[in-house]
Design a protein around this motif. Structure first.
Motif, PDB file in Angstrom:
ATOM      1  N   ALA A  61     -60.569  16.738 -60.336  1.00 51.83           N
ATOM      2  CA  ALA A  61     -60.388  17.249 -59.126  1.00 51.83           C
ATOM      3  C   ALA A  61     -59.121  18.647 -59.844  1.00 51.83           C
ATOM      4  O   ALA A  61     -59.137  17.972 -61.070  1.00 51.83           O
ATOM      5  N   GLY A  85     -56.638  24.292 -62.158  1.00 54.34           N
ATOM      6  CA  GLY A  85     -55.398  25.368 -61.610  1.00 54.34           C
ATOM      7  C   GLY A  85     -54.985  23.801 -60.843  1.00 54.34           C
ATOM      8  O   GLY A  85     -55.009  23.134 -61.465  1.00 54.34           O
ATOM      9  N   THR A  86     -53.982  23.808 -60.000  1.00 48.59           N
ATOM     10  CA  THR A  86     -53.412  24.731 -59.029  1.00 48.59           C
ATOM     11  C   THR A  86     -53.158  25.829 -59.842  1.00 48.59           C
ATOM     12  O   THR A  86     -52.258  26.030 -60.776  1.00 48.59           O
ATOM     13  N   LEU A 100     -43.853  13.369 -64.806  1.00 51.02           N
ATOM     14  CA  LEU A 100     -45.256  12.504 -64.336  1.00 51.02           C
ATOM     15  C   LEU A 100     -44.720  11.084 -65.375  1.00 51.02           C
ATOM     16  O   LEU A 100     -44.661  11.082 -65.972  1.00 51.02           O
ATOM     17  N   PHE A 115     -46.219  22.583 -59.330  1.00 48.67           N
ATOM     18  CA  PHE A 115     -47.459  23.885 -60.775  1.00 48.67           C
ATOM     19  C   PHE A 115     -46.811  24.641 -61.750  1.00 48.67           C
ATOM     20  O   PHE A 115     -46.654  25.799 -61.853  1.00 48.67           O
ATOM     21  N   SER A 268     -51.335   9.216 -57.031  1.00 46.20           N
ATOM     22  CA  SER A 268     -52.504   8.980 -56.825  1.00 46.20           C
ATOM     23  C   SER A 268     -52.850   7.668 -57.663  1.00 46.20           C
ATOM     24  O   SER A 268     -52.234   7.413 -58.350  1.00 46.20           O
ATOM     25  N   CYS A 296     -61.523  12.694 -52.793  1.00 47.44           N
ATOM     26  CA  CYS A 296     -61.044  12.614 -53.685  1.00 47.44           C
ATOM     27  C   CYS A 296     -60.243  11.742 -52.928  1.00 47.44           C
ATOM     28  O   CYS A 296     -59.353  11.754 -51.659  1.00 47.44           O
ATOM     29  N   GLY A 298     -58.243   8.422 -55.270  1.00 44.57           N
ATOM     30  CA  GLY A 298     -58.289   7.121 -55.736  1.00 44.57           C
ATOM     31  C   GLY A 298     -59.857   6.194 -56.126  1.00 44.57           C
ATOM     32  O   GLY A 298     -59.906   5.384 -55.629  1.00 44.57           O
ATOM     33  N   ILE A 318     -62.450  13.056 -59.350  1.00 47.94           N
ATOM     34  CA  ILE A 318     -61.806  11.865 -59.272  1.00 47.94           C
ATOM     35  C   ILE A 318     -60.514  13.352 -61.578  1.00 47.94           C
ATOM     36  O   ILE A 318     -60.769  13.641 -60.721  1.00 47.94           O
ATOM     37  N   TYR A 319     -59.234  11.976 -60.516  1.00 51.69           N
ATOM     38  CA  TYR A 319     -58.160  12.594 -61.533  1.00 51.69           C
ATOM     39  C   TYR A 319     -57.795  11.770 -62.545  1.00 51.69           C
ATOM     40  O   TYR A 319     -58.088  11.199 -63.525  1.00 51.69           O
ATOM     41  N   SER A 320     -56.998  10.760 -61.046  1.00 55.83           N
ATOM     42  CA  SER A 320     -55.930   9.236 -62.293  1.00 55.83           C
ATOM     43  C   SER A 320     -57.065   8.372 -62.626  1.00 55.83           C
ATOM     44  O   SER A 320     -56.607   7.843 -64.578  1.00 55.83           O
TER      45      SER A 320
HETATM   46  C1  LIG Z   1     -50.885  15.352 -62.827  1.00 49.70           C
HETATM   47  C2  LIG Z   1     -51.702  15.480 -61.383  1.00 49.70           C
HETATM   48  C3  LIG Z   1     -51.379  16.949 -61.268  1.00 49.70           C
HETATM   49  C4  LIG Z   1     -52.085  17.357 -60.443  1.00 49.70           C
HETATM   50  N1  LIG Z   1     -51.990  18.182 -59.407  1.00 49.70           N
HETATM   51  C5  LIG Z   1     -52.056  18.635 -58.157  1.00 49.70           C
HETATM   52  C6  LIG Z   1     -52.727  19.776 -58.763  1.00 49.70           C
HETATM   53  O1  LIG Z   1     -52.118  21.780 -59.126  1.00 49.70           O
HETATM   54  N2  LIG Z   1     -53.352  20.948 -57.430  1.00 49.70           N
HETATM   55  C7  LIG Z   1     -54.213  20.521 -56.451  1.00 49.70           C
HETATM   56  O2  LIG Z   1     -54.560  20.879 -55.588  1.00 49.70           O
HETATM   57  N3  LIG Z   1     -54.326  18.444 -56.572  1.00 49.70           N
HETATM   58  C8  LIG Z   1     -53.475  17.920 -57.765  1.00 49.70           C
HETATM   59  N4  LIG Z   1     -53.371  16.928 -57.613  1.00 49.70           N
HETATM   60  C9  LIG Z   1     -54.115  16.341 -56.622  1.00 49.70           C
HETATM   61  C10 LIG Z   1     -55.392  15.827 -57.755  1.00 49.70           C
HETATM   62  O3  LIG Z   1     -55.995  16.904 -57.563  1.00 49.70           O
HETATM   63  C11 LIG Z   1     -56.125  14.852 -56.555  1.00 49.70           C
HETATM   64  O4  LIG Z   1     -56.462  15.151 -55.202  1.00 49.70           O
HETATM   65  C12 LIG Z   1     -54.929  13.509 -56.547  1.00 49.70           C
HETATM   66  O5  LIG Z   1     -54.203  12.569 -57.614  1.00 49.70           O
HETATM   67  C13 LIG Z   1     -55.915  12.133 -55.593  1.00 49.70           C
HETATM   68  O6  LIG Z   1     -57.098  11.522 -56.689  1.00 49.70           O
HETATM   69  P1  LIG Z   1     -57.105  10.655 -57.412  1.00 49.70           P
HETATM   70  O7  LIG Z   1     -56.472   9.763 -56.486  1.00 49.70           O
HETATM   71  O8  LIG Z   1     -58.052  10.680 -58.122  1.00 49.70           O
HETATM   72  O9  LIG Z   1     -55.900  11.021 -58.608  1.00 49.70           O
HETATM   73  C14 LIG Z   1     -52.725  16.543 -59.247  1.00 49.70           C
HETATM   74  C15 LIG Z   1     -52.726  15.038 -59.105  1.00 49.70           C
HETATM   75  C16 LIG Z   1     -51.946  15.066 -60.471  1.00 49.70           C
HETATM   76  C17 LIG Z   1     -52.440  13.221 -60.841  1.00 49.70           C
END
Ligand SMILES: Cc1cc2nc3c(=O)[nH]c(=O)nc-3n(C[C@H](O)[C@H](O)[C@H](O)COP(=O)(O)O)c2cc1C
Length: 338
Positions: A61, A85-86, A100, A115, A268, A296, A298, A318-320
């Motif tokens: 993600a 990005g973003t 963070l 951003f 998240s 996307c 969780g 995924i991210y977190s």
């Molecule tokens: C530290 C951090 C920075 C993020 N930065 C962005 C971002 O710049 N642009 C964006 O569209 N989403 C951003 N996200 C959101 C993630 O892309 C994702 O939509 C969100 O975390 C939910 O997914 P997750 O539960 O798997 O983390 C960010 C999330 C985290 C945790």
């Protein structure tokens, strides 16, 4: 041996952004040091979405690799796509630190990065050296100081530089950390934004490049339905749901106070799972198959990803979970999916 799991107690003792910067420094060295091996995915994992071929439905993600510095690394980990990005048109530092916070006991992240971006020109130059065999998306946003009424100019400025270097574009109108950004999701603001972007796409002869819209999980069902209609009518290619949530109610009370004490930001990870899933369910109902949805929010296991795909998502991001579980998670998700 899972090196990440072994080092996790140490990593999590560091300030989250220090850990992030260390990991990226290490990753950059790895990328420069040798051609990284890439895992082979079986044909059964391949997906086609918005006209693009994905080696696997699992992607990274937006927000982790904001500047496209580690693309060979993500490819070696097995991701099928990465959303870079973003990216904002002009460089900006983001919000003051600390911004963070992680809560490993709940698999939760709070961020108000705001951003932080090197700007579209720097990221575009880096993308010129992107690896092949990995689908790369460019997630675009506006600069903080740009008034809401001039948002389209910012998205266009970033698009001009980033779009020629990537496979798809995602418009981020759902980050809670740029004041006013989420107002762009309102139909009366969204319509001219999408129309303007599609005009630019045509002007640049990029009509075949997918244009996606990334939505917040904090939209009421009736608003979601209206947004879906605007998106479908506009002719964009698909939706991504969801971004982080402002809703502290997803965190159980004992931890909620601690989370609240850290201040503003989007949540998240595991606690977002149910809310994001419900929002996707509503979007899919409203969409009636008229455009693809990227799941996307969780997602953290093969079951989660399979569940999201079974429910109708075309791809998953995924991210977190990657922060808490480490790189072996990707292999585990793929084994489960197979
Ligand atoms: C530290 C951090 C920075 C993020 N930065 C962005 C971002 O710049 N642009 C964006 O569209 N989403 C951003 N996200 C959101 C993630 O892309 C994702 O939509 C969100 O975390 C939910 O997914 P997750 O539960 O798997 O983390 C960010 C999330 C985290 C945790």
């Amino acid at each position: 041996m899972d090196l990440y799991a072994a080092l996790r107690p140490l990593i999590f003792r560091l300030d989250p952004e220090t850990a992030h910067n260390l990991a990226f420094g290490l990753g950059e060295r790895l990328c420069a040091w040798s051609p990284l091996p890439r895992p082979e995915h079986p044909a059964s994992l391949r997906r086609k979405a918005f006209g693009l071929d994905f080696p696997t439905p699992l992607g990274l993600a937006a927000g982790l690799d904001k500047g496209a510095t580690l693309l060979p690394f993500w490819k070696a980990l097995g991701f099928g796509h990465v959303e870079v990005g973003t990216v904002t048109p002009r460089p900006q530092p983001g919000n003051p630190k600390p911004r963070l916070f992680r809560f490993p006991q709940a698999g939760l992240i709070l961020n108000r990065m705001g951003f932080n971006s090197e700007g579209a020109a720097v990221v575009a130059a880096r993308l010129k050296h992107r690896p092949t065999g990995l689908v790369v998306g460019g997630n675009l946003g506006k600069n903080k100081e740009t008034p809401e009424g001039q948002a389209l100019d910012d998205y266009c400025a970033a698009y001009r530089l980033i779009a020629p270097e990537v496979d798809y574009i995602a418009l981020n109108v759902s980050s809670p950390n740029t004041p006013g950004l989420r107002n762009l999701q309102a139909p009366e603001a969204l319509k001219p934004l999408l129309a303007g972007m599609l005009d630019l796409r045509k002007e640049m002869a990029l009509e075949r490049q997918p244009l996606l819209l990334k939505l917040a999980p904090d939209l009421a069902p009736e608003d979601l339905a209206a947004i879906v209609e605007v998106a479908v009518a506009s002719g964009i290619s698909g939706l991504i749901a969801t971004n982080t949530t402002l809703d502290r109610g997803i965190v159980d009370p004992p931890l909620r106070d601690l989370v609240e004490s850290k201040g503003a930001g989007g949540l998240s990870g595991v606690p977002l799972k149910g809310k994001a899933r419900e929002v996707r369910r509503q979007i899919l109902l409203a969409l009636r198959g008229r455009m693809p949805l990227v799941a996307c929010g969780g997602l953290g296991s093969a079951e989660d990803v399979k569940g999201a795909l079974d429910e109708g998502a075309a791809l998953a991001q995924i991210y977190s979970a990657l922060i808490f579980e480490g790189p072996t998670l990707i292999q585990r998700i793929h084994s489960g999916l197979r």
